[in-house]
Design a protein around this motif. Structure first.
Motif, PDB file in Angstrom:
ATOM      1  N   VAL A   1      29.439 -28.228  45.967  1.00 32.89           N
ATOM      2  CA  VAL A   1      30.452 -28.245  47.017  1.00 32.89           C
ATOM      3  C   VAL A   1      30.020 -29.182  48.143  1.00 32.89           C
ATOM      4  O   VAL A   1      30.824 -29.977  48.645  1.00 32.89           O
ATOM      5  CB  VAL A   1      30.708 -26.817  47.550  1.00 32.89           C
ATOM      6  CG1 VAL A   1      31.564 -26.836  48.799  1.00 32.89           C
ATOM      7  CG2 VAL A   1      31.350 -25.970  46.464  1.00 32.89           C
ATOM      8  N   MET A   2      28.763 -29.123  48.543  1.00 25.38           N
ATOM      9  CA  MET A   2      28.270 -29.999  49.597  1.00 25.38           C
ATOM     10  C   MET A   2      28.319 -31.466  49.167  1.00 25.38           C
ATOM     11  O   MET A   2      28.658 -32.336  49.967  1.00 25.38           O
ATOM     12  CB  MET A   2      26.850 -29.611  49.996  1.00 25.38           C
ATOM     13  CG  MET A   2      26.794 -28.337  50.817  1.00 25.38           C
ATOM     14  SD  MET A   2      25.165 -27.973  51.469  1.00 25.38           S
ATOM     15  CE  MET A   2      24.286 -27.552  49.983  1.00 25.38           C
TER      16      MET A   2
ATOM     17  N   LEU B   1      24.263 -23.266  41.491  1.00 23.62           N
ATOM     18  CA  LEU B   1      24.723 -24.660  41.473  1.00 23.62           C
ATOM     19  C   LEU B   1      25.960 -24.899  42.340  1.00 23.62           C
ATOM     20  O   LEU B   1      26.215 -26.032  42.728  1.00 23.62           O
ATOM     21  CB  LEU B   1      25.021 -25.086  40.039  1.00 23.62           C
ATOM     22  CG  LEU B   1      23.799 -25.272  39.142  1.00 23.62           C
ATOM     23  CD1 LEU B   1      24.243 -25.614  37.732  1.00 23.62           C
ATOM     24  CD2 LEU B   1      22.882 -26.334  39.683  1.00 23.62           C
ATOM     25  N   VAL B   2      26.726 -23.879  42.643  1.00 26.62           N
ATOM     26  CA  VAL B   2      27.981 -24.072  43.373  1.00 26.62           C
ATOM     27  C   VAL B   2      27.761 -24.653  44.785  1.00 26.62           C
ATOM     28  O   VAL B   2      28.408 -25.644  45.130  1.00 26.62           O
ATOM     29  CB  VAL B   2      28.798 -22.770  43.408  1.00 26.62           C
ATOM     30  CG1 VAL B   2      29.951 -22.875  44.395  1.00 26.62           C
ATOM     31  CG2 VAL B   2      29.323 -22.453  42.015  1.00 26.62           C
TER      32      VAL B   2
ATOM     33  N   PHE C   1      30.444 -34.328  51.033  1.00 28.08           N
ATOM     34  CA  PHE C   1      29.737 -35.510  51.529  1.00 28.08           C
ATOM     35  C   PHE C   1      30.375 -36.784  50.991  1.00 28.08           C
ATOM     36  O   PHE C   1      30.583 -37.747  51.743  1.00 28.08           O
ATOM     37  CB  PHE C   1      28.264 -35.436  51.126  1.00 28.08           C
ATOM     38  CG  PHE C   1      27.445 -36.586  51.629  1.00 28.08           C
ATOM     39  CD1 PHE C   1      27.120 -36.678  52.974  1.00 28.08           C
ATOM     40  CD2 PHE C   1      26.999 -37.566  50.764  1.00 28.08           C
ATOM     41  CE1 PHE C   1      26.369 -37.742  53.434  1.00 28.08           C
ATOM     42  CE2 PHE C   1      26.253 -38.630  51.221  1.00 28.08           C
ATOM     43  CZ  PHE C   1      25.926 -38.718  52.563  1.00 28.08           C
ATOM     44  N   ILE C   2      30.709 -36.804  49.721  1.00 31.20           N
ATOM     45  CA  ILE C   2      31.370 -37.975  49.129  1.00 31.20           C
ATOM     46  C   ILE C   2      32.719 -38.205  49.798  1.00 31.20           C
ATOM     47  O   ILE C   2      33.100 -39.343  50.089  1.00 31.20           O
ATOM     48  CB  ILE C   2      31.505 -37.797  47.601  1.00 31.20           C
ATOM     49  CG1 ILE C   2      30.123 -37.883  46.949  1.00 31.20           C
ATOM     50  CG2 ILE C   2      32.448 -38.835  47.012  1.00 31.20           C
ATOM     51  CD1 ILE C   2      30.101 -37.470  45.497  1.00 31.20           C
ATOM     52  N   GLY C   3      33.445 -37.139  50.074  1.00 33.32           N
ATOM     53  CA  GLY C   3      34.732 -37.272  50.758  1.00 33.32           C
ATOM     54  C   GLY C   3      34.577 -37.850  52.149  1.00 33.32           C
ATOM     55  O   GLY C   3      35.352 -38.723  52.563  1.00 33.32           O
TER      56      GLY C   3
END
Length: 59
Positions: free
Chosen positions: A12-13, A7-8, A17-19
């Motif tokens: 992280v991606m 799940l990591v 992506f949200i950032g």
């Protein structure tokens, strides 16, 4: 513990992506919008001027 390591990477991606999306949205418009638009317009005008070539006059 295999499920944590599985799940990591997606988490992280997703956070990255949200950032990136937040930075793009925040930089749209604002105080620098007119300056950025003027710079783009000037670059387009230079490109179109170079494409047309020198102006010939009778003389």
């Amino acid at each position: 513990m295999d499920y944590v390591s599985a799940l990591v990477p997606p988490v992280v991606m997703a956070v990255f992506f949200i950032g990136v999306i937040r930075v793009i949205v925040k930089t749209q418009g604002g105080a620098n919008k007119a300056k950025e638009d003027a710079a783009v317009d000037a670059a387009i005008a230079r490109t179109e001027g170079a494409r047309q070539g020198p102006v010939k006059t009778d003389g």
